[in-house]
Design a protein around this motif. Structure first.
Motif, short mmCIF file in Angstrom:
data_model
loop_
_atom_site.label_atom_id
_atom_site.label_comp_id
_atom_site.label_asym_id
_atom_site.label_seq_id
_atom_site.Cartn_x
_atom_site.Cartn_y
_atom_site.Cartn_z
N PHE A 82 0.83 -1.20 0.00
CA PHE A 82 0.00 0.00 0.00
C PHE A 82 0.87 1.25 0.00
N LEU A 83 1.94 1.22 0.79
CA LEU A 83 2.85 2.36 0.88
C LEU A 83 3.51 2.63 -0.47
N ARG A 84 3.90 1.58 -1.17
CA ARG A 84 4.53 1.75 -2.49
C ARG A 84 3.58 2.45 -3.45
N LYS A 85 2.29 2.17 -3.33
CA LYS A 85 1.30 2.80 -4.21
C LYS A 85 1.08 4.26 -3.83
N LYS A 86 1.12 4.57 -2.54
CA LYS A 86 0.76 5.90 -2.06
C LYS A 86 1.94 6.86 -1.93
N VAL A 129 11.94 1.34 6.65
CA VAL A 129 13.14 0.64 7.10
C VAL A 129 13.22 0.61 8.62
N PHE A 130 12.92 1.74 9.27
CA PHE A 130 12.96 1.78 10.73
C PHE A 130 11.99 0.76 11.33
N GLY A 137 12.04 -6.54 13.50
CA GLY A 137 13.19 -7.41 13.72
C GLY A 137 13.80 -8.04 12.48
N TYR A 138 13.52 -7.49 11.31
CA TYR A 138 14.10 -8.03 10.09
C TYR A 138 15.57 -7.62 9.97
N ALA A 139 16.35 -8.45 9.30
CA ALA A 139 17.74 -8.12 9.01
C ALA A 139 17.79 -7.22 7.78
N HIS A 140 18.90 -6.51 7.62
CA HIS A 140 19.01 -5.57 6.51
C HIS A 140 18.87 -6.26 5.15
N LEU A 147 12.01 -4.48 -0.02
CA LEU A 147 11.79 -3.14 -0.57
C LEU A 147 12.44 -2.93 -1.93
N GLY A 148 13.20 -3.91 -2.40
CA GLY A 148 13.86 -3.76 -3.70
C GLY A 148 14.98 -2.73 -3.67
N ILE A 149 15.71 -2.69 -2.56
CA ILE A 149 16.84 -1.77 -2.40
C ILE A 149 18.07 -2.59 -2.04
N THR A 150 19.21 -1.94 -1.94
CA THR A 150 20.42 -2.66 -1.53
C THR A 150 20.48 -2.74 -0.01
N GLU A 151 21.29 -3.65 0.49
CA GLU A 151 21.49 -3.77 1.92
C GLU A 151 22.10 -2.48 2.49
#
Length: 178
Positions: A82-86, A129-130, A137-140, A147-151
């Protein structure tokens, strides 16, 4: 109704079990959605979409690990979708939204609502990310994949989010509305 009975009932598409499941877990799951989405109506929509996915996919829950954790992961993914859309998950911070103020103290107690409001002031990427790292508790690497980003970007956004929250807690930076 026990959790096992709720799960079994939902697997049979029993509307009474689905209602009980919703009533039992909706407040907690709404809290998850609200941490990612600024707008209450958006959070409620993500919650409802998340519960629909839970009902459709409950047969995939294998009773390994926490059922609440399984549901939480669905809600996080739904809120992120939802966030990606908004909101764009970019790093840019517009200077017009930030005003430097005098120093204050960060040792104040924050109510849950105040903390949620403070998290809501973060740019979308920082907030996502926060939440994923500090609260879920997810790892980077997991965050990067989600999220389709780099670590490295995940680590950078977490660092910047923490710094921004710290400045706001100490009164060194406040949000102004235009």
């Amino acid at each position: 109704m026990t959790e096992a009975e709720l799960i079994a009932g939902c697997q049979r598409a029993d509307s009474k079990a689905q209602k009980h499941l919703y009533e039992r877990f909706a407040p907690q799951m709404l809290g998850v959605c609200r941490r990612y989405l600024k707008n209450e109506m958006d959070a409620e929509e993500a919650l409802l979409n998340g519960f629909m996915k839970i009902y459709r996919n409950i047969g995939q829950f294998e009773n390994k690990g926490s059922f609440e954790g399984w549901m939480r992961r669905i809600m996080v993914n739904e809120a992120l979708a939802f966030l990606r859309k908004k909101e764009p998950l970019h790093l840019a911070i517009e200077d017009s939204h930030v005003q430097v103020a005098g120093t204050g103290s960060a040792d104040q107690d924050l109510a849950e609502g105040e903390l949620l409001a403070l998290l809501g002031t973060l740019p979308a990427g920082y907030r996502a990310v926060f939440n994923l790292y500090a609260i879920e508790g997810y790892a980077h690497q997991e965050i990067a994949d989600m999220l389709g980003i780099t670590e490295g970007t995940s680590k950078s956004q977490l660092s910047k989010a923490r710094a921004m929250l710290q400045r706001r807690l100490t009164g060194q930076e406040v949000i102004t509305t235009n």
